[in-house]
Scaffold this motif. Sequence first.
Motif, mmCIF file in Angstrom:
data_model
loop_
_atom_site.group_PDB
_atom_site.id
_atom_site.type_symbol
_atom_site.label_atom_id
_atom_site.label_comp_id
_atom_site.label_asym_id
_atom_site.label_seq_id
_atom_site.Cartn_x
_atom_site.Cartn_y
_atom_site.Cartn_z
ATOM 1 N N GLY A 156 2.843 -1.066 4.328
ATOM 2 C CA GLY A 156 2.903 0.367 4.024
ATOM 3 C C GLY A 156 4.341 0.797 3.806
ATOM 4 N N GLY A 157 4.972 1.314 4.850
ATOM 5 C CA GLY A 157 6.322 1.874 4.751
ATOM 6 C C GLY A 157 7.319 0.979 4.024
ATOM 7 N N GLU A 192 -5.387 -4.953 10.658
ATOM 8 C CA GLU A 192 -4.363 -3.935 10.869
ATOM 9 C C GLU A 192 -4.647 -3.187 12.168
ATOM 10 O OE1 GLU A 192 -2.418 -2.658 6.947
ATOM 11 O OE2 GLU A 192 -4.277 -1.545 7.089
ATOM 12 N N LYS A 236 0.151 4.247 -0.355
ATOM 13 C CA LYS A 236 -0.497 5.445 0.215
ATOM 14 C C LYS A 236 -0.271 6.662 -0.693
ATOM 15 C CE LYS A 236 -0.205 3.276 4.674
ATOM 16 N NZ LYS A 236 -0.156 3.388 6.120
ATOM 17 N N LEU A 272 -0.283 -6.711 4.473
ATOM 18 C CA LEU A 272 -0.554 -5.438 3.797
ATOM 19 C C LEU A 272 0.521 -4.488 4.310
ATOM 20 C CD1 LEU A 272 -2.300 -3.732 1.928
ATOM 21 C CD2 LEU A 272 -3.904 -3.380 3.796
ATOM 22 N N GLY A 312 0.721 -3.635 9.611
ATOM 23 C CA GLY A 312 1.147 -2.780 10.730
ATOM 24 C C GLY A 312 2.612 -3.005 11.000
ATOM 25 N N SER A 313 3.453 -2.143 10.374
ATOM 26 C CA SER A 313 4.905 -2.204 10.569
ATOM 27 C C SER A 313 5.499 -3.579 10.264
ATOM 28 C CB SER A 313 5.286 -1.743 11.983
ATOM 29 O OG SER A 313 4.849 -0.412 12.193
ATOM 30 N N ALA A 316 -0.378 -0.075 15.332
ATOM 31 C CA ALA A 316 0.846 -0.651 14.745
ATOM 32 C C ALA A 316 1.145 -0.085 13.364
ATOM 33 C CB ALA A 316 0.703 -2.174 14.657
ATOM 34 N N ILE A 317 0.236 0.753 12.829
ATOM 35 C CA ILE A 317 0.417 1.249 11.460
ATOM 36 C C ILE A 317 1.364 2.440 11.446
ATOM 37 C CG2 ILE A 317 -0.719 2.302 9.464
ATOM 38 C CD1 ILE A 317 -3.158 0.650 10.073
ATOM 39 N N GLY A 318 2.474 2.270 10.770
ATOM 40 C CA GLY A 318 3.431 3.356 10.597
ATOM 41 C C GLY A 318 4.119 3.793 11.877
ATOM 42 N N ASN A 340 0.873 -1.176 0.000
ATOM 43 C CA ASN A 340 0.000 0.000 0.000
ATOM 44 C C ASN A 340 0.910 1.227 0.000
ATOM 45 O OD1 ASN A 340 -1.791 2.037 0.544
ATOM 46 N ND2 ASN A 340 -2.351 1.327 2.605
ATOM 47 N N HIS A 381 -9.580 1.182 4.747
ATOM 48 C CA HIS A 381 -8.307 1.355 5.468
ATOM 49 C C HIS A 381 -8.541 2.291 6.658
ATOM 50 C CE1 HIS A 381 -4.232 2.592 6.400
ATOM 51 N NE2 HIS A 381 -3.860 1.463 5.834
HETATM 52 P P1 PGA Z 1 2.795 0.239 7.717
HETATM 53 O O1 PGA Z 1 1.344 0.470 7.048
HETATM 54 O O2 PGA Z 1 3.360 -1.020 7.135
HETATM 55 O O3 PGA Z 1 3.589 1.466 7.308
HETATM 56 O O4 PGA Z 1 2.594 0.145 9.182
HETATM 57 C C1 PGA Z 1 0.470 -0.601 6.827
HETATM 58 C C2 PGA Z 1 -0.830 -0.094 6.239
HETATM 59 O O5 PGA Z 1 -1.294 0.984 6.623
HETATM 60 O O6 PGA Z 1 -1.457 -0.756 5.377
#
Ligand code: PGA
Length: 251
Positions: free
Chosen positions: A234-235, A167, A11, A232, A212-213, A171-173, A9, A95
Motif C-alpha cells: 500500500g503506502g 494481510e 488505494k 501487496l 501490511g507495512s 499491520a495495514i497502514g 495497491n 481487501h
Molecule cells: P500498507 O497496505 O502497505 O500501506 O500497509 C497494504 C494493503 O492494504 O494492501
Amino acid sequence: MRKNIIAGNWKMNKTVEEAVELANAIKLELADCKDVDVVLCPPFTALKAVSDVISETLINVGSQNMSSEDEGAYTGEISHTMLKELFVRYVILGHSERREYYKETDFWINKKVKKALDKNLRPILCVGEKLEDREAGSTESVVEVQVREGLKDIPVSAYTELVIAYEPVWAIGTGKTATSEQAQEVHAFIRSIVKDMVGAEAADAVRIQYGGSMKPGNAPELLAQPDIDGGLIGGAALDATSFAGIVKAGM
Ligand code: PGA
C-alpha cells in the motif's frame, strides 16, 4: 518454483496526472523485470492512463475491485469486460478495507473470484485477521474461514492463476509489520488449508503474498520465508523508489 509477485495497491490515491507520473517513474526502474511479476493497481479512473504508460513493458495492471455481475443496473459498479478493455490482468478482491467499510462478505467475494477466473482475470484474494482476532488466539480460524469461503468451488486448475494475499489487518497502514516468523506461520497454515481443499500440487503452486507495512527495509526478510511469494504493497507503492526497492528484494 513459485515466482514472486509484487503488487502496488494505490488505494484511493493519485489523479490521472499523478498516476501517469508514478507509473512512468516505476517504468524507468522496472520495465524489463522478468524475475518478479510486477502489478500496478491504480484507482479505476487511472487504469487506462497507467495501461498506456506500461503497454510495452513486462509490468501488469490490476484493479482494486470488480463487480460480480456481467452488466446492467448496478450503479457505481465496474465489470470484467470494462476492465479487460483496459488491459487489466489482475483484480484485488476482498481487501480488508472493502470487508470493513463496505461490508463485503465471503459470499460476495467468492462470487467475484469465480467471475474473475471465468473471464480470465487473475484474482488476488485478500485474507487476514484483525487485532482482536489475534489477541483472542483466533487468527487461524478467521483466516481459514476466509480462505475456504473465498475459494469455495474453485477448480483445482485455477490455483496457478489466482493469488492469495495474507494481510493482517493490524499491520495495514500502521507501520506495524508482522514479524517474518508470524507471517511465515500463517502463510504455511494457508498453504495447508489449500492442500486440504484441493491437494498438494495446487498448494505448492499457489502464490501467497504478504501485505501490511511492507517496505524496502523489511521486504528481504519477509520474502526470504519459504511460503511468502511476494507482497501487496500500500503506502510504499506510492513512491517509485520504495516500490522498486521491494521488487528488487524479491528478485
Ligand atoms: P500498507 O497496505 O502497505 O500501506 O500497509 C497494504 C494493503 O492494504 O494492501
